[in-house]
Design a protein around this motif. Sequence first.
Motif, PDB file in Angstrom:
ATOM      1  N   LYS A  95      34.627  49.604 -27.464  1.00 42.00           N
ATOM      2  CA  LYS A  95      34.310  49.095 -28.806  1.00 42.00           C
ATOM      3  C   LYS A  95      33.884  47.628 -28.763  1.00 42.00           C
ATOM      4  O   LYS A  95      33.458  47.074 -29.771  1.00 42.00           O
ATOM      5  N   TYR A 246      29.793  56.452 -40.068  1.00 41.84           N
ATOM      6  CA  TYR A 246      30.016  55.169 -39.393  1.00 41.84           C
ATOM      7  C   TYR A 246      31.482  55.086 -38.985  1.00 41.84           C
ATOM      8  O   TYR A 246      32.368  55.183 -39.837  1.00 41.84           O
ATOM      9  N   GLU A 247      31.726  54.960 -37.688  1.00 44.61           N
ATOM     10  CA  GLU A 247      33.074  54.874 -37.126  1.00 44.61           C
ATOM     11  C   GLU A 247      33.947  56.042 -37.590  1.00 44.61           C
ATOM     12  O   GLU A 247      35.100  55.867 -37.982  1.00 44.61           O
ATOM     13  N   GLN A 249      33.747  57.878 -40.202  1.00 43.56           N
ATOM     14  CA  GLN A 249      33.936  58.071 -41.644  1.00 43.56           C
ATOM     15  C   GLN A 249      32.584  58.132 -42.344  1.00 43.56           C
ATOM     16  O   GLN A 249      31.589  57.587 -41.876  1.00 43.56           O
ATOM     17  N   TYR A 288      22.424  49.538 -40.836  1.00 40.11           N
ATOM     18  CA  TYR A 288      23.079  50.414 -39.868  1.00 40.11           C
ATOM     19  C   TYR A 288      22.041  51.333 -39.224  1.00 40.11           C
ATOM     20  O   TYR A 288      21.034  51.692 -39.850  1.00 40.11           O
ATOM     21  N   GLY A 291      24.946  54.928 -35.796  1.00 37.28           N
ATOM     22  CA  GLY A 291      26.387  54.733 -35.734  1.00 37.28           C
ATOM     23  C   GLY A 291      26.838  53.304 -35.536  1.00 37.28           C
ATOM     24  O   GLY A 291      28.030  53.053 -35.344  1.00 37.28           O
ATOM     25  N   PHE A 292      25.919  52.331 -35.572  1.00 35.51           N
ATOM     26  CA  PHE A 292      26.275  50.927 -35.378  1.00 35.51           C
ATOM     27  C   PHE A 292      25.766  50.076 -36.537  1.00 35.51           C
ATOM     28  O   PHE A 292      24.741  50.387 -37.154  1.00 35.51           O
TER      29      PHE A 292
END
Length: 302
Positions: A95, A246-247, A249, A288, A291-292
């Motif tokens: 991470k 994202y993360e 969720q 975004y 996913g980042f």
Amino acid sequence: MENKNNTGLVIGLIIMTVVAAVFGYLYYQERNITTKQEADLEVRVNELAMNEIKLDSISKQLDAKIIEVKGLGGNIEELEKAKADLERDRAALRKGTIKLGNKIKDYESFLTKKDEEIAQLREENQQLISKTETLTQEKAELETSKKAVSDSLSGVVSKNAELESKVTVAAALRARNVKVYAISSKGKIREGENVKAKRIDKVRVDFILEKNPLTQADNKTIYMRVIDPSGATIADNATGSGKFQYEGQEQGYTISQDVMYSNNNQGVSILYDKNSAFKSGTYSIELYSEGFKVGEGSFSVK
């Protein structure tokens, strides 16, 4: 009269020379910044990949020692705690929230210490095995378990390439120089600081997608969140809003745009047309992709 004309010509030439020098310096500085960013990125990727490989090897060795010590009847509490700590460090490393520092050396020292304890435990166990046939059978089963672990460890080298391919954090998109502009109904453009609400008909967000040798050049979906002064994400299905992951969720986004990523520090603009007026206050812009979180900016309305 002729002297005055000559003097004006000389002054003009001096001004042109100074302007050319300034532009040359700025171009040189921009190239230096880009080169340094690429070099820093390569160093970070290599360091992350090597640390992943080392932690994976240590994890396999801990597994082997847990199996062996358990089979020898020893205490595996410290080994299990070390394994749990290592897995937390691996997750934090992926991470990007931790720097290992001397932790790898500490794990290696711990393994060396456990090797000595296991050697002593083996010796004690061997003495017991020689006394009874039952203990001899247990020793044979232990050797079988050790071989299975040894075979597992032999696959570490073949997994190095796979580990490097999973360093997705380093390959994530990055948006820099994020700027927000307010556009009036008459097409007048103002940079988004303290703009009157009645002068905002649309919002345009400009940014640069940085060159990244690890990022695949293909179609990327950019999700943009416009967050109002109360902290809520502005969303309207009529203007293209929706949900993204994202993360782990589900998150709401204001508008999305597909971009064909060309990996050359390309400029990108996203235009948002809100159906209602903006309230006064400071708005946040978050970008975004894959996913980042890749960039952010802001604008304010008075």
